[in-house]
Design a protein around this motif. Structure first.
Motif, PDB file in Angstrom:
ATOM      1  N   PRO A 128       0.791  -1.243   0.000  1.00  0.00           N
ATOM      2  CA  PRO A 128       0.000   0.000   0.000  1.00  0.00           C
ATOM      3  C   PRO A 128       0.817   1.284   0.000  1.00  0.00           C
ATOM      4  O   PRO A 128       0.276   2.347  -0.331  1.00  0.00           O
ATOM      5  N   THR A 129       2.098   1.227   0.344  1.00  0.00           N
ATOM      6  CA  THR A 129       2.894   2.461   0.360  1.00  0.00           C
ATOM      7  C   THR A 129       4.035   2.428  -0.651  1.00  0.00           C
ATOM      8  O   THR A 129       5.025   3.133  -0.491  1.00  0.00           O
ATOM      9  N   LEU A 130       3.891   1.607  -1.695  1.00  0.00           N
ATOM     10  CA  LEU A 130       4.908   1.549  -2.744  1.00  0.00           C
ATOM     11  C   LEU A 130       4.272   1.844  -4.093  1.00  0.00           C
ATOM     12  O   LEU A 130       3.257   1.252  -4.454  1.00  0.00           O
ATOM     13  N   GLY A 131       4.863   2.768  -4.821  1.00  0.00           N
ATOM     14  CA  GLY A 131       4.438   3.064  -6.180  1.00  0.00           C
ATOM     15  C   GLY A 131       5.426   2.448  -7.158  1.00  0.00           C
ATOM     16  O   GLY A 131       6.628   2.378  -6.872  1.00  0.00           O
ATOM     17  N   LEU A 132       4.930   2.002  -8.308  1.00  0.00           N
ATOM     18  CA  LEU A 132       5.778   1.313  -9.279  1.00  0.00           C
ATOM     19  C   LEU A 132       5.789   2.050 -10.606  1.00  0.00           C
ATOM     20  O   LEU A 132       4.738   2.323 -11.196  1.00  0.00           O
ATOM     21  N   ALA A 133       6.992   2.376 -11.084  1.00  0.00           N
ATOM     22  CA  ALA A 133       7.175   2.964 -12.414  1.00  0.00           C
ATOM     23  C   ALA A 133       7.717   1.869 -13.308  1.00  0.00           C
ATOM     24  O   ALA A 133       8.852   1.426 -13.146  1.00  0.00           O
ATOM     25  N   ILE A 134       6.896   1.399 -14.265  1.00  0.00           N
ATOM     26  CA  ILE A 134       7.234   0.214 -15.048  1.00  0.00           C
ATOM     27  C   ILE A 134       7.914   0.591 -16.358  1.00  0.00           C
ATOM     28  O   ILE A 134       7.295   1.153 -17.264  1.00  0.00           O
ATOM     29  N   GLU A 135       9.195   0.283 -16.451  1.00  0.00           N
ATOM     30  CA  GLU A 135       9.973   0.440 -17.680  1.00  0.00           C
ATOM     31  C   GLU A 135       9.754   1.791 -18.354  1.00  0.00           C
ATOM     32  O   GLU A 135       9.461   1.873 -19.556  1.00  0.00           O
ATOM     33  N   THR A 136       9.899   2.839 -17.578  1.00  0.00           N
ATOM     34  CA  THR A 136       9.800   4.179 -18.147  1.00  0.00           C
ATOM     35  C   THR A 136      11.153   4.590 -18.734  1.00  0.00           C
ATOM     36  O   THR A 136      12.186   4.018 -18.384  1.00  0.00           O
ATOM     37  N   PRO A 137      11.179   5.619 -19.597  1.00  0.00           N
ATOM     38  CA  PRO A 137      12.450   6.080 -20.166  1.00  0.00           C
ATOM     39  C   PRO A 137      13.166   7.103 -19.288  1.00  0.00           C
ATOM     40  O   PRO A 137      14.042   7.822 -19.777  1.00  0.00           O
ATOM     41  N   ALA A 138      12.825   7.172 -18.016  1.00  0.00           N
ATOM     42  CA  ALA A 138      13.351   8.225 -17.144  1.00  0.00           C
ATOM     43  C   ALA A 138      14.879   8.251 -17.108  1.00  0.00           C
ATOM     44  O   ALA A 138      15.501   9.294 -17.375  1.00  0.00           O
ATOM     45  N   ILE A 139      15.505   7.135 -16.767  1.00  0.00           N
ATOM     46  CA  ILE A 139      16.966   7.118 -16.650  1.00  0.00           C
ATOM     47  C   ILE A 139      17.623   7.186 -18.026  1.00  0.00           C
ATOM     48  O   ILE A 139      18.679   7.806 -18.200  1.00  0.00           O
ATOM     49  N   GLU A 140      17.004   6.592 -19.022  1.00  0.00           N
ATOM     50  CA  GLU A 140      17.521   6.679 -20.391  1.00  0.00           C
ATOM     51  C   GLU A 140      17.589   8.145 -20.837  1.00  0.00           C
ATOM     52  O   GLU A 140      18.575   8.575 -21.459  1.00  0.00           O
ATOM     53  N   ARG A 141      16.551   8.913 -20.530  1.00  0.00           N
ATOM     54  CA  ARG A 141      16.558  10.335 -20.897  1.00  0.00           C
ATOM     55  C   ARG A 141      17.601  11.104 -20.092  1.00  0.00           C
ATOM     56  O   ARG A 141      18.214  12.053 -20.600  1.00  0.00           O
ATOM     57  N   ALA A 142      17.802  10.692 -18.848  1.00  0.00           N
ATOM     58  CA  ALA A 142      18.832  11.339 -18.030  1.00  0.00           C
ATOM     59  C   ALA A 142      20.212  11.100 -18.628  1.00  0.00           C
ATOM     60  O   ALA A 142      21.071  11.996 -18.619  1.00  0.00           O
ATOM     61  N   VAL A 143      20.437   9.898 -19.156  1.00  0.00           N
ATOM     62  CA  VAL A 143      21.720   9.603 -19.800  1.00  0.00           C
ATOM     63  C   VAL A 143      21.917  10.510 -21.019  1.00  0.00           C
ATOM     64  O   VAL A 143      23.001  11.073 -21.219  1.00  0.00           O
ATOM     65  N   ALA A 144      20.885  10.661 -21.840  1.00  0.00           N
ATOM     66  CA  ALA A 144      20.990  11.524 -23.018  1.00  0.00           C
ATOM     67  C   ALA A 144      21.285  12.969 -22.606  1.00  0.00           C
ATOM     68  O   ALA A 144      22.111  13.650 -23.226  1.00  0.00           O
ATOM     69  N   PHE A 145      20.601  13.432 -21.564  1.00  0.00           N
ATOM     70  CA  PHE A 145      20.844  14.776 -21.055  1.00  0.00           C
ATOM     71  C   PHE A 145      22.285  14.916 -20.575  1.00  0.00           C
ATOM     72  O   PHE A 145      22.965  15.916 -20.855  1.00  0.00           O
ATOM     73  N   CYS A 146      22.744  13.925 -19.831  1.00  0.00           N
ATOM     74  CA  CYS A 146      24.089  13.945 -19.256  1.00  0.00           C
ATOM     75  C   CYS A 146      25.162  13.995 -20.344  1.00  0.00           C
ATOM     76  O   CYS A 146      26.136  14.741 -20.236  1.00  0.00           O
ATOM     77  N   GLU A 147      24.973  13.186 -21.385  1.00  0.00           N
ATOM     78  CA  GLU A 147      25.946  13.177 -22.471  1.00  0.00           C
ATOM     79  C   GLU A 147      26.010  14.531 -23.170  1.00  0.00           C
ATOM     80  O   GLU A 147      27.100  15.036 -23.505  1.00  0.00           O
ATOM     81  N   LYS A 148      24.850  15.131 -23.381  1.00  0.00           N
ATOM     82  CA  LYS A 148      24.816  16.441 -24.039  1.00  0.00           C
ATOM     83  C   LYS A 148      25.405  17.516 -23.140  1.00  0.00           C
ATOM     84  O   LYS A 148      26.148  18.397 -23.604  1.00  0.00           O
ATOM     85  N   ARG A 149      25.110  17.452 -21.865  1.00  0.00           N
ATOM     86  CA  ARG A 149      25.574  18.466 -20.900  1.00  0.00           C
ATOM     87  C   ARG A 149      27.094  18.450 -20.751  1.00  0.00           C
ATOM     88  O   ARG A 149      27.731  19.500 -20.699  1.00  0.00           O
ATOM     89  N   THR A 150      27.668  17.248 -20.666  1.00  0.00           N
ATOM     90  CA  THR A 150      29.101  17.133 -20.398  1.00  0.00           C
ATOM     91  C   THR A 150      29.944  16.985 -21.658  1.00  0.00           C
ATOM     92  O   THR A 150      31.165  17.191 -21.618  1.00  0.00           O
ATOM     93  N   GLY A 151      29.297  16.594 -22.766  1.00  0.00           N
ATOM     94  CA  GLY A 151      30.060  16.340 -23.980  1.00  0.00           C
ATOM     95  C   GLY A 151      30.823  15.038 -23.936  1.00  0.00           C
ATOM     96  O   GLY A 151      31.701  14.791 -24.773  1.00  0.00           O
ATOM     97  N   GLN A 152      30.489  14.177 -22.979  1.00  0.00           N
ATOM     98  CA  GLN A 152      31.162  12.894 -22.838  1.00  0.00           C
ATOM     99  C   GLN A 152      30.148  11.762 -22.972  1.00  0.00           C
ATOM    100  O   GLN A 152      28.973  11.928 -22.643  1.00  0.00           O
TER     101      GLN A 152
END
Length: 265
Positions: A27-51
């Motif tokens: 009852p106190t756990l929410g589930l995010a099922i296979e969202t692109p959240a971390i994948e999008r963070a990786v794309a952002f990170c690569e663009k931000r740092t150039g690495q």
């Protein structure tokens, strides 16, 4: 207060859908099922740092990390919505985040990680026998050797990245889940700071399951059973020797015996 993030990772077909569905009944756990959240963070990170990733995760500055966290939380809100209202923990379930652990650690260094562990020979066979919708990722599953190579590579990447991060990581063996589901799920919940709830142990059909969004959902709708344990042993005579030789060391690294132990029912 905002829900505390946690992550559920593992090889595809290792049991992440099964565990995610069971834990989502809490009852106190929410589930995010296979969202692109971390994948999008990786794309952002690569663009931000150039690495490229994973180097970018270690080069991201504090302001960039805060912006990436906001991006991840926005995706979670869009995908989970009111279903997570009142949740103390938001569990991001995505097997491919096993290769994005460095990004997870850069953004959420204290977030607990649940890692599903299953005999990689059973993982590979389950992939081969599963009727997936073909995509760039699942196309590998239709060839036994390509699937074995992908599993070996992914396992190596995951192990290397997990050695570099400080997040608390709790392994959950698929075989333990099958033999003693109450104990395995209690340990998973404890790692998330939650106590067992009776809803988590309800049999299929007794309570509302998580949304059927993955290829593993048909198995999740059934009671937990031993059919998937050491299943590869049943097909050993038909499996190519190079396949066995490629996955043997991967299985050994995870603590599985060469003969697969006792075959499942």
């Amino acid at each position: 207060p905002a829900a505390v993030p946690a992550f559920l990772i593992g090889l595809p077909r290792s049991g992440t859908t099964l565990v995610g569905d069971r834990l989502a009944r809490h009852p106190t756990l929410g589930l995010a099922i296979e969202t692109p959240a971390i994948e999008r963070a990786v794309a952002f990170c690569e663009k931000r740092t150039g690495q490229p990733y994973p180097e970018c995760a270690f080069a991201l500055d504090a302001a960039g990390a805060e912006e990436a966290r906001a991006l991840v939380r926005q995706v979670w809100r869009e995908r989970v919505g009111p279903a997570s209202a009142g949740a103390r923990v938001l569990l991001d379930q995505h097997p491919l985040n096993a290769e994005r652990v460095a990004m997870v650690a850069a953004l959420f260094p204290e977030a607990p990680i649940l890692r599903l562990v299953r005999d990689p020979r059973d993982v590979a066979l389950s992939r081969f026998l599963q009727d997936f919708n073909l995509s760039g990722g699942t196309a590998l599953f239709v060839d036994l050797m390509e699937s074995a190579e992908a599993i070996g590579r992914m396992q190596g990447v995951m192990a290397g990245l997990l050695a570099l991060v400080s997040n608390p990581v709790t392994p959950i063996r698929f075989e333990d889940l099958v033999e003693a589901p109450g104990e395995a799920l209690s340990a998973a919940l404890a790692a998330l700071g939650l106590e067992m709830a009776p809803e988590v142990l309800e049999q299929a059909g007794d309570g509302p399951p998580a949304a059927p969004r993955t290829a593993s959902y048909a198995q999740v709708a059934e009671p937990i059973n031993r059919r998937g344990v050491a299943r590869w042993v049943r097909y050993r005579a038909a499996l190519p020797q190079p396949w066995l030789e490629r996955l043997g060391p991967v299985a050994d690294a995870e603590g599985y015996p060469p003969d697969g132990g006792v075959e499942g029912g």
